[in-house]
Design a protein around this motif. Structure first.
Motif, PDB file in Angstrom:
ATOM      1  N   VAL A 424      19.369  24.515  68.156  1.00 15.04           N
ATOM      2  CA  VAL A 424      18.324  23.344  68.617  1.00 15.04           C
ATOM      3  C   VAL A 424      16.943  23.610  68.289  1.00 15.04           C
ATOM      4  O   VAL A 424      16.148  22.697  67.658  1.00 15.04           O
ATOM      5  N   ALA A 425      16.335  24.952  68.106  1.00 15.24           N
ATOM      6  CA  ALA A 425      15.011  25.290  67.571  1.00 15.24           C
ATOM      7  C   ALA A 425      15.095  24.873  66.089  1.00 15.24           C
ATOM      8  O   ALA A 425      13.866  24.545  65.454  1.00 15.24           O
ATOM      9  N   LEU A 426      16.283  25.209  65.601  1.00 13.97           N
ATOM     10  CA  LEU A 426      16.272  25.032  64.031  1.00 13.97           C
ATOM     11  C   LEU A 426      16.242  23.518  63.656  1.00 13.97           C
ATOM     12  O   LEU A 426      15.506  23.065  62.780  1.00 13.97           O
ATOM     13  N   VAL A 427      16.986  22.647  64.336  1.00 13.03           N
ATOM     14  CA  VAL A 427      16.844  21.257  64.235  1.00 13.03           C
ATOM     15  C   VAL A 427      15.286  20.943  64.469  1.00 13.03           C
ATOM     16  O   VAL A 427      14.785  20.056  63.910  1.00 13.03           O
ATOM     17  N   ASN A 428      14.680  21.372  65.578  1.00 16.86           N
ATOM     18  CA  ASN A 428      13.254  20.984  65.706  1.00 16.86           C
ATOM     19  C   ASN A 428      12.568  21.225  64.757  1.00 16.86           C
ATOM     20  O   ASN A 428      11.708  20.570  64.306  1.00 16.86           O
ATOM     21  N   TRP A 429      12.559  22.677  64.227  1.00 16.57           N
ATOM     22  CA  TRP A 429      11.605  22.909  63.133  1.00 16.57           C
ATOM     23  C   TRP A 429      11.728  22.332  61.528  1.00 16.57           C
ATOM     24  O   TRP A 429      10.977  21.793  61.108  1.00 16.57           O
ATOM     25  N   SER A 430      13.386  22.118  61.600  1.00 14.52           N
ATOM     26  CA  SER A 430      13.656  21.146  60.144  1.00 14.52           C
ATOM     27  C   SER A 430      12.986  19.805  60.244  1.00 14.52           C
ATOM     28  O   SER A 430      12.573  19.263  59.371  1.00 14.52           O
ATOM     29  N   SER A 431      13.187  19.092  61.485  1.00 20.33           N
ATOM     30  CA  SER A 431      12.716  17.715  61.514  1.00 20.33           C
ATOM     31  C   SER A 431      11.061  17.880  61.326  1.00 20.33           C
ATOM     32  O   SER A 431      10.492  16.761  60.953  1.00 20.33           O
ATOM     33  N   SER A 432      10.536  18.758  61.794  1.00 24.80           N
ATOM     34  CA  SER A 432       9.155  18.988  61.953  1.00 24.80           C
ATOM     35  C   SER A 432       8.486  19.075  60.561  1.00 24.80           C
ATOM     36  O   SER A 432       7.744  18.429  60.189  1.00 24.80           O
ATOM     37  N   TRP A 433       9.299  19.973  59.762  1.00 25.58           N
ATOM     38  CA  TRP A 433       9.174  20.053  58.434  1.00 25.58           C
ATOM     39  C   TRP A 433       9.169  18.698  57.580  1.00 25.58           C
ATOM     40  O   TRP A 433       8.105  18.223  57.054  1.00 25.58           O
ATOM     41  N   LEU A 434      10.334  17.897  58.067  1.00 27.64           N
ATOM     42  CA  LEU A 434      10.235  16.679  57.305  1.00 27.64           C
ATOM     43  C   LEU A 434       9.052  15.725  57.363  1.00 27.64           C
ATOM     44  O   LEU A 434       8.452  15.067  56.424  1.00 27.64           O
ATOM     45  N   VAL A 435       8.668  15.815  58.718  1.00 30.87           N
ATOM     46  CA  VAL A 435       7.579  14.757  59.195  1.00 30.87           C
ATOM     47  C   VAL A 435       6.135  15.451  58.721  1.00 30.87           C
ATOM     48  O   VAL A 435       5.409  14.639  58.027  1.00 30.87           O
ATOM     49  N   THR A 436       5.962  16.571  58.854  1.00 32.71           N
ATOM     50  CA  THR A 436       4.629  17.172  58.298  1.00 32.71           C
ATOM     51  C   THR A 436       4.444  17.343  56.871  1.00 32.71           C
ATOM     52  O   THR A 436       3.325  16.986  56.261  1.00 32.71           O
ATOM     53  N   TYR A 437       5.584  17.408  55.848  1.00 30.79           N
ATOM     54  CA  TYR A 437       5.467  17.311  54.665  1.00 30.79           C
ATOM     55  C   TYR A 437       5.349  15.877  53.941  1.00 30.79           C
ATOM     56  O   TYR A 437       4.347  15.452  53.175  1.00 30.79           O
ATOM     57  N   THR A 438       5.880  14.887  54.828  1.00 31.46           N
ATOM     58  CA  THR A 438       5.551  13.600  54.159  1.00 31.46           C
ATOM     59  C   THR A 438       4.585  12.681  54.697  1.00 31.46           C
ATOM     60  O   THR A 438       4.523  11.847  54.238  1.00 31.46           O
ATOM     61  N   PHE A 439       4.130  13.256  55.865  1.00 31.09           N
ATOM     62  CA  PHE A 439       3.142  12.425  56.818  1.00 31.09           C
ATOM     63  C   PHE A 439       2.021  11.845  55.911  1.00 31.09           C
ATOM     64  O   PHE A 439       1.798  10.942  55.645  1.00 31.09           O
ATOM     65  N   ASN A 440       1.258  12.806  55.199  1.00 27.74           N
ATOM     66  CA  ASN A 440       0.347  12.192  54.209  1.00 27.74           C
ATOM     67  C   ASN A 440       0.862  11.003  52.896  1.00 27.74           C
ATOM     68  O   ASN A 440       0.053  10.266  52.876  1.00 27.74           O
ATOM     69  N   PHE A 441       1.854  11.646  52.469  1.00 31.64           N
ATOM     70  CA  PHE A 441       2.321  10.484  51.691  1.00 31.64           C
ATOM     71  C   PHE A 441       2.619   9.123  52.332  1.00 31.64           C
ATOM     72  O   PHE A 441       2.526   8.082  51.545  1.00 31.64           O
ATOM     73  N   MET A 442       3.144   9.408  53.337  1.00 31.53           N
ATOM     74  CA  MET A 442       3.383   8.125  54.085  1.00 31.53           C
ATOM     75  C   MET A 442       2.262   7.309  54.392  1.00 31.53           C
ATOM     76  O   MET A 442       2.136   5.921  54.491  1.00 31.53           O
ATOM     77  N   LEU A 443       1.222   8.069  54.903  1.00 30.71           N
ATOM     78  CA  LEU A 443      -0.140   7.299  54.988  1.00 30.71           C
ATOM     79  C   LEU A 443      -0.698   6.576  53.793  1.00 30.71           C
ATOM     80  O   LEU A 443      -1.102   5.500  53.940  1.00 30.71           O
ATOM     81  N   GLN A 444      -0.302   7.341  52.583  1.00 31.75           N
ATOM     82  CA  GLN A 444      -0.819   6.631  51.376  1.00 31.75           C
ATOM     83  C   GLN A 444      -0.010   5.495  51.030  1.00 31.75           C
ATOM     84  O   GLN A 444      -0.540   4.382  50.368  1.00 31.75           O
ATOM     85  N   TRP A 445       1.308   5.448  51.450  1.00 31.30           N
ATOM     86  CA  TRP A 445       2.081   4.367  51.417  1.00 31.30           C
ATOM     87  C   TRP A 445       1.806   3.094  52.064  1.00 31.30           C
ATOM     88  O   TRP A 445       1.510   2.110  51.741  1.00 31.30           O
ATOM     89  N   SER A 446       1.869   3.238  53.372  1.00 26.49           N
ATOM     90  CA  SER A 446       1.403   2.525  54.362  1.00 26.49           C
ATOM     91  C   SER A 446       1.110   2.907  55.766  1.00 26.49           C
ATOM     92  O   SER A 446       1.784   3.346  56.269  1.00 26.49           O
ATOM     93  N   PRO A 447      -0.210   3.239  56.318  1.00 28.27           N
ATOM     94  CA  PRO A 447      -0.514   3.563  57.596  1.00 28.27           C
ATOM     95  C   PRO A 447       0.322   2.765  58.535  1.00 28.27           C
ATOM     96  O   PRO A 447       0.828   3.279  59.517  1.00 28.27           O
ATOM     97  N   ALA A 448       0.035   1.473  58.308  1.00 25.79           N
ATOM     98  CA  ALA A 448       0.592   0.691  59.353  1.00 25.79           C
ATOM     99  C   ALA A 448       2.368   0.731  59.558  1.00 25.79           C
ATOM    100  O   ALA A 448       2.950   0.883  60.470  1.00 25.79           O
ATOM    101  N   GLY A 449       2.845   0.789  58.310  1.00 26.86           N
ATOM    102  CA  GLY A 449       4.322   1.009  58.112  1.00 26.86           C
ATOM    103  C   GLY A 449       4.838   2.412  58.979  1.00 26.86           C
ATOM    104  O   GLY A 449       5.594   2.586  59.630  1.00 26.86           O
ATOM    105  N   THR A 450       3.973   3.402  58.881  1.00 29.47           N
ATOM    106  CA  THR A 450       4.206   4.831  59.068  1.00 29.47           C
ATOM    107  C   THR A 450       4.277   4.854  60.656  1.00 29.47           C
ATOM    108  O   THR A 450       5.289   5.280  61.444  1.00 29.47           O
ATOM    109  N   PHE A 451       3.440   4.350  61.191  1.00 27.57           N
ATOM    110  CA  PHE A 451       3.219   4.133  62.854  1.00 27.57           C
ATOM    111  C   PHE A 451       4.189   3.184  63.298  1.00 27.57           C
ATOM    112  O   PHE A 451       4.591   3.525  64.620  1.00 27.57           O
ATOM    113  N   PHE A 452       4.717   2.020  62.715  1.00 24.84           N
ATOM    114  CA  PHE A 452       5.699   1.181  63.311  1.00 24.84           C
ATOM    115  C   PHE A 452       7.014   1.959  63.092  1.00 24.84           C
ATOM    116  O   PHE A 452       7.761   1.770  64.192  1.00 24.84           O
ATOM    117  N   ILE A 453       7.275   2.792  62.250  1.00 26.28           N
ATOM    118  CA  ILE A 453       8.483   3.605  62.159  1.00 26.28           C
ATOM    119  C   ILE A 453       8.443   4.584  63.443  1.00 26.28           C
ATOM    120  O   ILE A 453       9.492   4.669  64.113  1.00 26.28           O
TER     121      ILE A 453
END
Length: 489
Positions: A424-453
């Motif tokens: 469960v810790a591995l799943v938590n950290w893996s999904s955390s990596w996915l979110v933290t790495y893509t977060f800035n790119f998602m904001l550049q794509w669409s801030p509104a779309g990011t937070f609706f997701i």
């Protein structure tokens, strides 16, 4: 697998054989599993100083974790200017913490099972200390990333072992509040870094991360090992001395001691559990709850917001320093509220309220960015975004931030806790990596779309909690384990 709505019937009708066998082994299972815990008595005596001190030393690791996850937000401008990092390079720096966390998660369960909680925490802080020094002295992005990776490795251990230790040393009537001290200290670390980071350089801020690490390294020499771990490895005299010290010298520990010893004896048949043993039917319910909570906690955007809050504030057109100061002042009171509500309201209601609040706030931020893009209410949308962001962090701190880790420490029996906790810790950290790495790119794509997701995921967490997550308030760990296994037999 039964849903939450059928668990009361399951507990009353289908766990009888399991319950009798556990009672025959000495475990005391006297309460229905899914009652809200209101009938569980609350201890009238204050917790002993030894227990408070041991918990404080343990949650210094949570303070370190809070400093680590929030460091990238106030340090972003300074690091990018001083070392010339691009958006992609800084996203790598921010997210490499979670890569270290994933590596740490692979070994945290087995390391804790072999070394015990104390020495695992000590080793974790060694890695964190090395990382903070490397970042403070970094002449290039490579040093930054290596330091951040080392910290990630350390906090990958800490996020597992701290809630495990606290849950195993505290009595059932105060376990929720003591366990949530983990999140309170995490928020204290976040708040201090957000606040102080506005006034000092990022290198000095990195050196500040050494303070809780040194406190824990020293404090660990003065607290006992987890009594349950000592009982599991057969160190009987140390087990009894540890339990007596934690409960107070004048407290009768005979009943609790007998329950722990007999349960450990009962679980010896599963002492050589393998990875595939986790997927047996008797662990399916626990695994579903543990993995589901960890995934939804991260995919709801929490790590992205924590790592890059200043970027969201800047995107909204609000003064960054003012916004981070506001956030720093809200985090500790909201976590303190969660601590006091944990053993009063219970895990399930607090988790649903917290996830529901995050859902609403994510929707509010998405709406404000849409209005900003349409040039509607231009003076109001920056304030609306920061209010939504602040309320999102407050809602997260009250429940979703800490309860999945508390549940992880409660729902898995000692026989598979190392393997299940690792997964469960591995799943938590893996999904955390996915979110933290893509977060800035998602904001550049669409801030509104990011937070609706994020709003959709948080809404799904409310439904998941209502459908699947049990109430563990007022139960001993042994009662919880037997009941969850019995619900699928």
């Amino acid at each position: 697998m039964k849903s939450h709505l059928n668990l009361v019937e399951c507990n009353g009708r289908k766990t009888g054989g399991r319950k009798r066998r556990m009672e025959g082994g000495g475990a005391l299972l006297k309460k229905p599993f899914l009652e809200n815990g209101n009938g569980a008595g609350v201890s009238s005596s204050p917790p002993p100083p030894a227990l408070i001190f041991s918990t404080f030393v343990a949650v210094c690791g949570s303070f370190t974790y809070g400093c680590a996850i929030s460091f990238s937000s106030p340090a972003q401008d300074g690091i990018t200017q001083d070392l010339g990092l691009s958006v992609a390079a800084f996203s790598m720096f921010g997210s490499v913490l979670t890569v270290g966390g994933m590596i740490g998660a692979l070994f945290c369960g087995r390391m804790t099972a072999i070394l015990g909680c104390k020495y695992t925490m000590w080793l974790s802080q060694v890695f964190c200390s090395i990382g903070w020094v490397a970042i403070a002295l970094a002449p290039s992005s490579w040093w930054l990333d290596m330091g951040r990776l080392s910290i990630g490795f350390g906090v990958g251990f800490l996020t597992y072992v701290v809630p495990i230790y606290v849950a195993e040393v505290t009595p059932k009537d105060s376990r929720g509040a003591f366990s949530y001290a983990n999140q309170l200290l995490t928020n204290c670390g976040c708040s201090i870094v957000f606040l102080v980071g506005n006034f000092i350089s990022w290198r000095t801020l990195a050196l500040m991360g050494l303070v809780p690490a040194i406190l824990q390294l020293v404090g660990l020499f003065f607290i006992p090992e987890s009594p349950r771990w000592l009982a599991k490895v057969g160190r009987g005299k140390e087990f009894e001395a540890s339990l007596q010290w934690l409960r107070g010298n004048n407290v009768d520990i005979s009943e609790e001691k007998e329950e722990i010893v007999n349960t450990m004896n009962f679980l010896k048949e599963d002492s050589d559990a393998k990875v595939m043993d986790l997927f047996q039917k008797k662990y399916a319910y626990s695994l579903t709850v543990g993995l589901g909570l960890m995934l939804l906690q991260q995919l709801g955007g929490s790590s992205g917001v924590s790592f890059y809050a200043s970027g969201v504030i800047e995107k909204a057109g609000f003064p960054t320093s003012t916004g981070t100061i506001i956030i720093s002042f809200i985090q500790v009171p909201s976590a303190a509220a969660g601590l006091f509500l944990m053993d009063f309201a219970g895990r399930r209601p607090l988790l649903m309220v917290s996830a529901g609040g995050m859902c609403f706030c994510s929707f509010l931020m998405g709406l404000s960015f849409i209005l900003q893009g349409l040039n509607v209410l231009k003076d109001l949308t920056p304030i609306l975004t920061v209010l939504g962001l602040t309320a999102y962090i407050a809602a997260f701190s009250i429940g979703v931030a800490g309860i999945p880790w508390i549940m992880m420490s409660e729902i898995f029996p000692m026989s598979v806790k190392a393997l299940a906790g690792t997964l469960v810790a591995l799943v938590n950290w893996s999904s955390s990596w996915l979110v933290t790495y893509t977060f800035n790119f998602m904001l550049q794509w669409s801030p509104a779309g990011t937070f609706f997701i994020f709003a959709l995921v948080c809404g799904a967490m409310v439904m998941f909690t209502w459908k699947w997550v049990p109430e563990t308030k007022g139960r001993t760990l042994e009662e919880i384990h037997a009941s969850m296994a019995g619900c699928l037999h």
